[in-house]
Enzyme design. Sequence first.
Site, short mmCIF file in Angstrom:
data_model
loop_
_atom_site.label_atom_id
_atom_site.label_comp_id
_atom_site.label_asym_id
_atom_site.label_seq_id
_atom_site.Cartn_x
_atom_site.Cartn_y
_atom_site.Cartn_z
N CYS A 273 0.84 -1.21 0.00
CA CYS A 273 0.00 0.00 0.00
C CYS A 273 0.87 1.26 0.00
O CYS A 273 1.59 1.51 -0.96
CB CYS A 273 -0.96 -0.05 1.19
N HIS A 357 -3.80 -5.24 -0.61
CA HIS A 357 -3.60 -5.73 0.75
C HIS A 357 -3.64 -7.26 0.77
O HIS A 357 -4.71 -7.86 0.92
CB HIS A 357 -4.68 -5.16 1.67
N GLU A 359 -2.85 -9.15 3.07
CA GLU A 359 -3.31 -9.63 4.38
C GLU A 359 -4.82 -9.63 4.50
O GLU A 359 -5.38 -10.15 5.47
CB GLU A 359 -2.71 -8.76 5.49
#
Length: 385
Positions: A273, A357, A359
Amino acid sequence: MEDALGQLAVLVLEDGTRFHGRSIGAKGTTVGEVVFNTSITGYQEIITDPSYSHQIVTLTHPHIGNIGTNCNDEESSKIHIRGLIIRDMSPISSNYRSEKSFSSYLKENNIVAISDIDTRKLTRILRTKGSQNGCIIEDKKENYSVAYQKAKKFLSLQGLDLAKKVSTKFIYNWDKGSFFINKSKSKLEKKKKFLFHIVVYDFGVKRNILRMLVDRGCYLTVVPAKTDPKIALNLNPDGIFLSNGPGDPRPCDYAIHAIQCFLKKNIPIFGICLGHQLLALASGANIIKMKFGHHGGNHPVKEIKTNRVIITSQNHSFTVDAKNMPNNIAITHSSLFDGTLQGLCLTDKLAFSFQGHPEASPGPHDASSLFDHFIKLLNQVKFSN
């Protein structure tokens, strides 16, 4: 102003458009850049993501709040959004993990929020005209001009260094892995074995990023955004991780300088990011502001090398300009929505980054293999001799 169902509220955009609804959060007024998020689930993770600092978030899914809130789903220590816009708030919370209702959670954290808004119409306006500032205020005729002026005067994200504001103020260690339902500890915590020491630069890091690194055998030292690179290197890390975060990366000269110092060392670097954008800037690329950004959990991205398509979670308002890239930067991923650059690697360094992202939290885990690639680089350096 109130009716039988509670206090009335109004959202006023900087172009003068008004949306009338009801207050579902704290009483008061708020102003911020209005963006929309297309995720169906994960509203608590979204509003506690530091990357949303300075923004009022519109959730496009029409029904919000049905599973309540709980402390385990928080991605940081507090709510970072400036306000929330939804279509409909669930009157009840029904989930065995729920600790309190979403409305109560918003009120306790002093977050101004509005419901009963035509979020589809609002999203179409933002998609057509681009993200714009807005103000949520009590619905009184005399407040309309006040809200309009507040929206007009609110500072744009361009030129704002928000990373240093949301970053940790002190260095701390993290060794907690992923939370498993019906299990008190992760598998790694039971083994108590860490193979790598990673310094995480906190520009607004999400907790699930830390957990996924720990799951892969990393012991973490999280440092403030403005940490001197000499201090970070004195911690003897096996790798450097550059976290997500809010705002414009271009004013973060301290971070760009630190990354340039790390690039001179034979040390693996992974950015996500904002960290991805900062790595690009440190390597000579440029950054541009997007029309309405990418915010949601359903963004298709193509992996250039394999042509594999992955569905990703996204949350950014700026992007790396794919034009006039330095020769040592290779594009690894691109968006199938608008063709924007989604990933890169340095051909002469052990450094790579991803705009989305991996995650998730919320969202799909298709891109989680990027963490495994980071581990591969760490192994390559640490155990090659």
